[in-house]
Design an enzyme around this catalytic site. Sequence first.
Site, PDB file in Angstrom:
ATOM      1  N   SER A 127     -10.429   9.003   5.978  1.00  0.00           N
ATOM      2  CA  SER A 127     -11.146   8.534   4.743  1.00  0.00           C
ATOM      3  C   SER A 127     -12.262   9.323   4.247  1.00  0.00           C
ATOM      4  CB  SER A 127     -11.806   7.126   5.360  1.00  0.00           C
ATOM      5  OG  SER A 127     -12.902   6.555   4.454  1.00  0.00           O
ATOM      6  N   TYR A 174     -16.979   1.391  10.523  1.00  0.00           N
ATOM      7  CA  TYR A 174     -16.212   2.133  10.163  1.00  0.00           C
ATOM      8  C   TYR A 174     -16.220   3.722  10.068  1.00  0.00           C
ATOM      9  CZ  TYR A 174     -12.547   2.764   6.307  1.00  0.00           C
ATOM     10  OH  TYR A 174     -11.531   3.204   5.590  1.00  0.00           O
TER      11      TYR A 174
END
Length: 246
Positions: free
Chosen positions: A138, A151
């Site tokens: 990410s 996350y």
Amino acid sequence: MTTFSLNGRRALVTGANTGIGRAIAVALAAQGAQVTCAGRRACDDTVAEIEAAGGQAETLLLDFADPMAAQDSFAGAGYSILINNAGIIRREDSASFSEADWDAVMDVNLKALFFTTQAFAKEALATGTEANVVNIASLLSFQGGIRVPSYTASKHGVAGLTKILANEWAARGINVNAIAPGYIATNNTDALRADPDRNQAILDRIPAGRWGDPQDIGGTAAFLCSPAARYIHGAVINVDGGWLAR
């Protein structure tokens, strides 16, 4: 050698129901791979799209809320490609973030990814199979983000695992790399794109001037699994329209 062909290869793609996972499964199949589309729910739409284009695919139910869910998926199955795409996110201020939300995200995004890859690699190493692993990282493997502590931690961890596994397995015939998607037009970003101010702020930051398509990630994954990428190990490739360059 056919530089970009995946003919004769068998791939497992996690989180292949929609969005990026579906696009990766379709891209691998287009290059000749036989694709197992894994998800918490049946990936029937993905399989149908692949078969309609003349490819081979099947669905497999795997729920990575149990990080060990894939332990029995690889022995004798002939897989030589693993795409670790399954992931979840929880949003809350860091001062209020719960242990339950921390554990849920870390279990799916990091613990399941490691132990699924471990099971895949054990089979590949035991059989002497040249293999490829692509992890979906990410932008938050590099940045901090806001209100997504577990996350962010998990995606930093994905980048780190990509590097250590490449260090250990590169000389043993397994390529391990990762893709860090930017802002991609999927169901997960519907709310952002529907907010005019937020949407414009994001577009203003992206040098390419557009949201990414899931197919942008699919093509990169297919490349990383192909003979063309055989000397790429431990890389985290940004597919972000230039976001991190700005």
